[in-house]
Every structure is written in C-alpha cells, then in structure tokens.
Design an enzyme around this catalytic site. Structure first.
Site, PDB file in Angstrom:
ATOM      1  N   CYS A   1      18.311 -88.028  80.854  1.00  0.00           N
ATOM      2  CA  CYS A   1      17.586 -87.095  81.598  1.00  0.00           C
ATOM      3  C   CYS A   1      18.370 -88.380  83.243  1.00  0.00           C
ATOM      4  O   CYS A   1      18.346 -89.936  82.992  1.00  0.00           O
ATOM      5  CB  CYS A   1      16.562 -87.196  82.239  1.00  0.00           C
TER       6      CYS A   1
ATOM      7  N   CYS B   1      12.224 -88.356  68.486  1.00  0.00           N
ATOM      8  CA  CYS B   1      14.224 -88.113  68.448  1.00  0.00           C
ATOM      9  C   CYS B   1      13.582 -88.286  70.009  1.00  0.00           C
ATOM     10  O   CYS B   1      12.985 -87.222  71.166  1.00  0.00           O
ATOM     11  CB  CYS B   1      14.345 -86.691  68.315  1.00  0.00           C
TER      12      CYS B   1
ATOM     13  N   CYS C   1      21.296 -79.133  86.635  1.00  0.00           N
ATOM     14  CA  CYS C   1      21.170 -80.331  86.234  1.00  0.00           C
ATOM     15  C   CYS C   1      20.892 -80.154  84.570  1.00  0.00           C
ATOM     16  O   CYS C   1      20.022 -79.716  84.257  1.00  0.00           O
ATOM     17  CB  CYS C   1      20.779 -81.780  85.963  1.00  0.00           C
TER      18      CYS C   1
ATOM     19  N   CYS D   1      16.539 -86.160  75.001  1.00  0.00           N
ATOM     20  CA  CYS D   1      15.737 -84.988  76.014  1.00  0.00           C
ATOM     21  C   CYS D   1      15.414 -86.472  76.963  1.00  0.00           C
ATOM     22  O   CYS D   1      15.804 -85.875  78.047  1.00  0.00           O
ATOM     23  CB  CYS D   1      15.337 -84.124  76.119  1.00  0.00           C
TER      24      CYS D   1
ATOM     25  N   ASP E   1      -4.423 -87.639  75.091  1.00  0.00           N
ATOM     26  CA  ASP E   1      -3.707 -86.665  74.273  1.00  0.00           C
ATOM     27  C   ASP E   1      -4.434 -86.617  73.086  1.00  0.00           C
ATOM     28  O   ASP E   1      -4.399 -85.496  72.463  1.00  0.00           O
ATOM     29  CB  ASP E   1      -2.328 -87.971  73.404  1.00  0.00           C
TER      30      ASP E   1
ATOM     31  N   CYS F   1      19.889 -82.181  79.783  1.00  0.00           N
ATOM     32  CA  CYS F   1      18.829 -82.562  78.100  1.00  0.00           C
ATOM     33  C   CYS F   1      19.086 -81.277  77.047  1.00  0.00           C
ATOM     34  O   CYS F   1      19.346 -81.325  75.673  1.00  0.00           O
ATOM     35  CB  CYS F   1      17.702 -82.193  78.536  1.00  0.00           C
TER      36      CYS F   1
HETATM   37  C1  B12 Z   1       1.650 -80.359  71.335  1.00  0.00           C
HETATM   38  C2  B12 Z   1       2.440 -81.848  72.351  1.00  0.00           C
HETATM   39  C3  B12 Z   1       3.797 -81.848  71.809  1.00  0.00           C
HETATM   40  C4  B12 Z   1       4.551 -81.362  70.474  1.00  0.00           C
HETATM   41  C5  B12 Z   1       5.434 -79.847  71.803  1.00  0.00           C
HETATM   42  C6  B12 Z   1       5.664 -79.870  73.238  1.00  0.00           C
HETATM   43  C7  B12 Z   1       5.724 -78.836  74.686  1.00  0.00           C
HETATM   44  N1  B12 Z   1       6.679 -80.223  75.618  1.00  0.00           N
HETATM   45  O1  B12 Z   1       5.733 -78.676  74.465  1.00  0.00           O
HETATM   46  C8  B12 Z   1       6.067 -81.928  70.561  1.00  0.00           C
HETATM   47  C9  B12 Z   1       5.638 -82.324  69.029  1.00  0.00           C
HETATM   48  C10 B12 Z   1       7.348 -81.019  70.168  1.00  0.00           C
HETATM   49  C11 B12 Z   1       6.138 -83.106  71.421  1.00  0.00           C
HETATM   50  C12 B12 Z   1       7.374 -84.018  71.226  1.00  0.00           C
HETATM   51  C13 B12 Z   1       6.964 -84.600  72.100  1.00  0.00           C
HETATM   52  N2  B12 Z   1       5.708 -84.598  73.312  1.00  0.00           N
HETATM   53 CO1  B12 Z   1       4.139 -84.104  72.975  1.00  0.00          CO
HETATM   54  N3  B12 Z   1       3.041 -83.614  73.445  1.00  0.00           N
HETATM   55  C14 B12 Z   1       2.000 -82.523  73.128  1.00  0.00           C
HETATM   56  C15 B12 Z   1       0.392 -82.052  73.806  1.00  0.00           C
HETATM   57  C16 B12 Z   1      -0.751 -82.631  72.951  1.00  0.00           C
HETATM   58  C17 B12 Z   1       0.672 -80.849  74.085  1.00  0.00           C
HETATM   59  C18 B12 Z   1       1.957 -79.653  75.417  1.00  0.00           C
HETATM   60  C19 B12 Z   1       1.648 -78.866  75.796  1.00  0.00           C
HETATM   61  O2  B12 Z   1       0.389 -78.140  75.742  1.00  0.00           O
HETATM   62  N4  B12 Z   1       2.699 -77.303  75.420  1.00  0.00           N
HETATM   63  C20 B12 Z   1       2.500 -76.119  75.466  1.00  0.00           C
HETATM   64  C21 B12 Z   1       3.625 -75.556  76.877  1.00  0.00           C
HETATM   65  C22 B12 Z   1       3.018 -74.622  77.061  1.00  0.00           C
HETATM   66  O3  B12 Z   1       2.771 -76.218  77.531  1.00  0.00           O
HETATM   67  P1  B12 Z   1       4.059 -77.952  78.657  1.00  0.00           P
HETATM   68  O4  B12 Z   1       5.139 -77.938  78.676  1.00  0.00           O
HETATM   69  O5  B12 Z   1       3.397 -79.099  78.837  1.00  0.00           O
HETATM   70  O6  B12 Z   1       3.363 -76.639  79.634  1.00  0.00           O
HETATM   71  C23 B12 Z   1       2.512 -77.133  80.890  1.00  0.00           C
HETATM   72  C24 B12 Z   1       2.977 -77.278  82.170  1.00  0.00           C
HETATM   73  O7  B12 Z   1       4.781 -77.549  82.406  1.00  0.00           O
HETATM   74  C25 B12 Z   1       2.565 -76.254  82.887  1.00  0.00           C
HETATM   75  N5  B12 Z   1       2.106 -75.577  84.180  1.00  0.00           N
HETATM   76  C26 B12 Z   1       1.869 -74.879  84.799  1.00  0.00           C
HETATM   77  N6  B12 Z   1       3.080 -74.317  86.037  1.00  0.00           N
HETATM   78  C27 B12 Z   1       3.711 -74.343  85.387  1.00  0.00           C
HETATM   79  C28 B12 Z   1       4.934 -73.872  86.242  1.00  0.00           C
HETATM   80  C29 B12 Z   1       6.127 -73.989  85.434  1.00  0.00           C
HETATM   81  C30 B12 Z   1       7.785 -73.561  85.987  1.00  0.00           C
HETATM   82  C31 B12 Z   1       6.691 -74.928  85.071  1.00  0.00           C
HETATM   83  C32 B12 Z   1       7.643 -75.383  84.273  1.00  0.00           C
HETATM   84  C33 B12 Z   1       5.620 -75.228  84.045  1.00  0.00           C
HETATM   85  C34 B12 Z   1       3.819 -75.295  84.229  1.00  0.00           C
HETATM   86  O8  B12 Z   1       1.949 -75.134  82.227  1.00  0.00           O
HETATM   87  C35 B12 Z   1       2.145 -75.646  81.018  1.00  0.00           C
HETATM   88  C36 B12 Z   1       1.029 -75.000  80.162  1.00  0.00           C
HETATM   89  O9  B12 Z   1      -0.623 -76.176  80.648  1.00  0.00           O
HETATM   90  C37 B12 Z   1       0.940 -82.868  75.316  1.00  0.00           C
HETATM   91  C38 B12 Z   1      -0.630 -83.452  75.787  1.00  0.00           C
HETATM   92  C39 B12 Z   1      -1.509 -82.490  76.081  1.00  0.00           C
HETATM   93  N7  B12 Z   1      -2.651 -82.411  75.986  1.00  0.00           N
HETATM   94  O10 B12 Z   1      -1.414 -82.171  77.286  1.00  0.00           O
HETATM   95  C40 B12 Z   1       1.671 -84.046  74.706  1.00  0.00           C
HETATM   96  C41 B12 Z   1       2.994 -84.448  75.695  1.00  0.00           C
HETATM   97  C42 B12 Z   1       3.101 -83.431  76.226  1.00  0.00           C
HETATM   98  N8  B12 Z   1       3.340 -85.314  74.868  1.00  0.00           N
HETATM   99  C43 B12 Z   1       4.187 -86.569  75.282  1.00  0.00           C
HETATM  100  C44 B12 Z   1       5.440 -86.737  74.946  1.00  0.00           C
HETATM  101  C45 B12 Z   1       5.441 -88.208  75.533  1.00  0.00           C
HETATM  102  C46 B12 Z   1       5.884 -86.834  73.930  1.00  0.00           C
HETATM  103  C47 B12 Z   1       7.666 -87.021  73.452  1.00  0.00           C
HETATM  104  C48 B12 Z   1       8.454 -88.190  74.496  1.00  0.00           C
HETATM  105  C49 B12 Z   1       7.140 -87.855  71.780  1.00  0.00           C
HETATM  106  C50 B12 Z   1       5.694 -87.082  71.268  1.00  0.00           C
HETATM  107  N9  B12 Z   1       5.050 -88.738  71.771  1.00  0.00           N
HETATM  108  O11 B12 Z   1       5.610 -87.180  70.823  1.00  0.00           O
HETATM  109  C51 B12 Z   1       8.308 -85.713  72.429  1.00  0.00           C
HETATM  110  C52 B12 Z   1       8.978 -85.430  73.648  1.00  0.00           C
HETATM  111  C53 B12 Z   1       9.266 -84.427  74.053  1.00  0.00           C
HETATM  112  C54 B12 Z   1       9.701 -82.479  75.303  1.00  0.00           C
HETATM  113  N10 B12 Z   1      10.653 -82.643  75.397  1.00  0.00           N
HETATM  114  O12 B12 Z   1       8.820 -82.129  74.982  1.00  0.00           O
HETATM  115  C55 B12 Z   1       3.955 -86.659  76.768  1.00  0.00           C
HETATM  116  C56 B12 Z   1       4.618 -86.199  77.875  1.00  0.00           C
HETATM  117  C57 B12 Z   1       5.092 -87.583  79.281  1.00  0.00           C
HETATM  118  C58 B12 Z   1       5.679 -86.915  79.503  1.00  0.00           C
HETATM  119  N11 B12 Z   1       6.299 -87.319  80.624  1.00  0.00           N
HETATM  120  O13 B12 Z   1       5.926 -85.413  80.256  1.00  0.00           O
HETATM  121  C59 B12 Z   1       2.718 -85.650  76.185  1.00  0.00           C
HETATM  122  C60 B12 Z   1       1.477 -85.303  78.140  1.00  0.00           C
HETATM  123  C61 B12 Z   1       1.575 -87.052  75.620  1.00  0.00           C
HETATM  124  C62 B12 Z   1       0.440 -88.225  77.038  1.00  0.00           C
HETATM  125  N12 B12 Z   1      -0.675 -87.827  77.024  1.00  0.00           N
HETATM  126  O14 B12 Z   1       1.523 -88.938  77.668  1.00  0.00           O
HETATM  127  N13 B12 Z   1       4.766 -83.233  72.235  1.00  0.00           N
END
Ligand code: B12
Length: 310
Positions: free
Chosen positions: A260, A253, A202, A256, A133, A205
């Site tokens: 699932c 929270c 589905c 979501c 992380d 969420c």
């Molecule tokens: C910032 C962050 C948050 C933010 C924003 C979350 C978000 N969804 O973006 C907040 C504070 C809201 C948050 C909340 C939570 N988080 Co968080 N978070 C992060 C962090 C540090 C970065 C995520 C990020 O870059 N977001 C920005 C968006 C653009 O990126 P993304 O959704 O990841 O999209 C990428 C991929 O989907 C991918 N992708 C590539 N091609 C494609 C194509 C398609 C079609 C799609 C859909 C995606 C995709 O590329 C995108 C860009 O890289 C990561 C750790 C890390 N270093 O990655 C943990 C991480 C994502 N979080 C995690 C967790 C567990 C949570 C929470 C459950 C609780 C918590 N521990 O805080 C909640 C869940 C909320 C949710 N539904 O996401 C886990 C997720 C595990 C998993 N099963 O995926 C991570 C990986 C941390 C870990 N090491 O376990 N988090």
C-alpha cells in the site's frame, strides 16, 4: 481545551498514534456485514455469526453507551516498543512482525485502561468499557466515524499518516460526544485530514494478493485469505490451490499492507526454520511465546502450518 483534546494529549504520551471519538448510534455497515456473512465469506469463523446481531448497535457492548473513543496503535510503535521474542534466523517460515511481540490486544488495552482511569476519576457516575477485537463491534466503521481514516481496497482502515498497518482499540462510555468535545477551540485541533478515497485508481493490494481474496467492492473473502488459513482456521484441512500459494507464510500474510502506498517501510517478517517448529516441545514453545499472538495460535496449529509449507 476540550476533554477530547486532553485525552488526545494523554494518548500521545501513552504511545497511541491517534485518538478519535464518535457518537454512538446504529451501525451503518450492519447490512453490508450481514450480506458478507450470508455469502459465506467468514469461512469457519463461526463467532462472527454468533455475534452478528449484537453488531447492530454498540449498546450491546455497553448499555446506555453515548460515545466511543477509538485508539489507533501503529505497527511501527508496537515494533519499536516491543522487541521480537525470536532470535534472528536467516531463513525459514515467515511470521508477520506483530506476532513475535507482545500481543497488540494487551498493549492497546493497557493504554486505553489508562485513559479510562483518567476519565473514571473525573466522572465517577459514568460507565466505561475497554475492548480490542473481542466485542461485537464493527470496528473499522467506528474508527471511520471517529475521523480516523477511510476504507481502502485492502478492506483496511487507512489512517492518514500511519496508513493501513494499524490496530484499533475502543473505550466505550456513557459520556456524550458533546461532553467530550465541549470547550475545545477548533484552532487547537491539528488533525491529519482523512482522504475520502485513499486508493483512487491504485490496485496494488489486489494485484499483490496471492490468492485473489480481495474484491472490487472492498470486501475480503476469508475463504481465500492466507491470514484466515494460518491464524483462524480450526482444522487440519486446506484446499490445495490455497496451500500452494502460502509462499512461505507460517503465520499471517501482510502483502496487502506492505504494497500500500500509504504504508511506510515495515520491518521484515520474522523467520524460523520449519524443522525448529516441527521439533518444538510445549515446554519450549510456552516460555518463548507466552503473551504473543503465537501463544493464542498454539503449538499444534503452528506445527500444522509448518506441515502445510512442506
Ligand atoms: C474477521 C476479521 C478478520 C478476517 C476477515 C477480514 C476482513 N477484511 O473482513 C481475517 C482473518 C481474514 C482478518 C485478517 C486481518 N485482520 Co482482521 N479482523 C476481523 C474482525 C474481527 C471483523 C472484521 C469484519 O467484520 N469483517 C467483515 C466485513 C464485511 O467487514 P469490513 O471489511 O470490516 O467492512 C465493514 C466496513 O468496511 C464498513 N463499511 C461501512 N460502509 C462501507 C462502505 C464502503 C464503500 C466500504 C468499502 C466499507 C463500509 O462496514 C462493513 C461492515 O461493517 C475485525 C475486528 C472487528 N471486531 O471489527 C478485525 C480487524 C478488521 N482486523 C485487523 C487486522 C490488523 C487484520 C490483519 C492485518 C492481521 C490480523 N491481525 O489478523 C489481517 C488483514 C487482512 C485484511 N486485508 O483485512 C484490524 C484492522 C485494522 C485496520 N487498519 O483496519 C481489525 C479492526 C482488528 C483490530 N482491532 O485492530 N481479519
């Protein structure tokens, strides 16, 4: 048996739910991540902007990296292995189950360091780095490329058996994927198969999110996510339309995840009366929550969260 298969057997003994591996290379989701930042979705998580460029390639985390091993820890294992630090109050502000236990970062790091030690002993000339992380990696992408799951509508990586309630940890190495995989018989590989799209039609969420933080394009607007407000937000301010939707959430929270269909039964949230939080002194807070994610939040912000629920 390949090295990866040996590591998987060790990972299982250590309590990891799964272990995958991917060849290092440019991150494919970088532009998607950049666009997400530029739209302002990161709210005040300024560290994401600072580490943005480094996410282009994992060599910013380990120079000369050739592969990434990705460990999956299910919430279920975390909960089974680590009791709650809170007594069972019947009511009060809700705290997501992982937050009242040993911090998953510590738990995952310990398990990955055990794997690192196993590799370092056999390959003293290679380099390794464990991170959970904290490093500038697009973690879900690396987990996806390691064959550990696909992106769900809740934006989380959905593991084929453990579902979305999993945490991810990383062991970067200068060993190549070929070195990790060579000598393995594919017939020995009993791996759960990853669904291309775990969601289909589905939308549970999206419907369950109280603030509409999840978007159709599988991105999340942190400006609306309750996890952002009560875990990450640095200030005392909260928009009124978010505050009224906190629904009793004191820390985190997980709606979501809970709704699932890939998520098994999760333990109920922990509860603590708001008055208990409000009256808590640093001398009481510290011994109770040391080593848990609540310690990272700190007493002041926990009390801020309690005020928001009044
Ligand atoms: C910032 C962050 C948050 C933010 C924003 C979350 C978000 N969804 O973006 C907040 C504070 C809201 C948050 C909340 C939570 N988080 Co968080 N978070 C992060 C962090 C540090 C970065 C995520 C990020 O870059 N977001 C920005 C968006 C653009 O990126 P993304 O959704 O990841 O999209 C990428 C991929 O989907 C991918 N992708 C590539 N091609 C494609 C194509 C398609 C079609 C799609 C859909 C995606 C995709 O590329 C995108 C860009 O890289 C990561 C750790 C890390 N270093 O990655 C943990 C991480 C994502 N979080 C995690 C967790 C567990 C949570 C929470 C459950 C609780 C918590 N521990 O805080 C909640 C869940 C909320 C949710 N539904 O996401 C886990 C997720 C595990 C998993 N099963 O995926 C991570 C990986 C941390 C870990 N090491 O376990 N988090």
């Amino acid at each position: 048996m390949s090295l990866l298969q040996e590591l998987r057997a060790s990972a299982e003994k250590l309590g990891l739910t799964d272990l995958g591996a991917a060849a290092a290379g440019p991150a494919q989701g970088y532009e998607r991540f950049r666009a997400w930042l530029e739209e302002g979705n990161a709210a005040r998580m300024t560290y994401l902007e600072r580490g943005a460029e480094a996410r282009r390639h994992p060599e910013s985390v380990l120079p000369r990296v050739r592969s990434l091993l990705v460990g999956v820890l299910s919430l279920k294992t975390l909960v089974d292995e680590n009791p709650s630090v809170l007594p069972p109050y019947p009511s009060g502000g809700a705290i997501v189950p992982y937050a009242v236990r040993r911090d998953y970062h510590t738990v995952l790091k310990e398990k990955l360091h055990a794997l690192r030690a196993q590799l370092a002993e056999r390959f003293p000339g290679e380099r390794f780095r464990v991170c959970v992380d904290s490093a500038p990696l697009l973690e879900k992408e690396w987990a996806h490329r390691s064959g550990l799951g696909s992106y769900g509508r809740n934006t989380l990586l959905i593991h084929p058996t453990a579902g979305p309630a999993v945490f991810l940890g990383f062991l970067l190495t200068t060993l190549s994927l070929e070195e990790l995989e060579s000598g393995g018989d594919p017939a020995d590989e009993q791996r759960p198969s990853v669904l291309t799209d775990p969601c289909g039609g589905c939308r549970r969420c999206l419907d369950a999110c109280p603030t509409g933080a999840l978007r159709e394009n599988r991105t999340l607007d942190a400006r609306r996510c309750l996890n952002y407000w009560n875990i990450e937000h640095p200030g005392d301010d909260i928009p009124e339309d978010i505050r009224v939707r906190l629904g009793g959430c004191l820390f985190g929270c997980d709606r979501c995840q809970r709704v699932c269909p890939h998520c098994g039964a999760l333990p109920p949230p922990a509860r603590v009366p708001l008055e208990t939080v409000e009256k808590m002194t640093p001398e009481e807070f510290q011994p109770l929550f040391t080593g848990t994610p609540l310690a990272r939040l700190g007493l002041e912000r926990l009390q801020r969260n309690a005020r928001w629920l009044r």
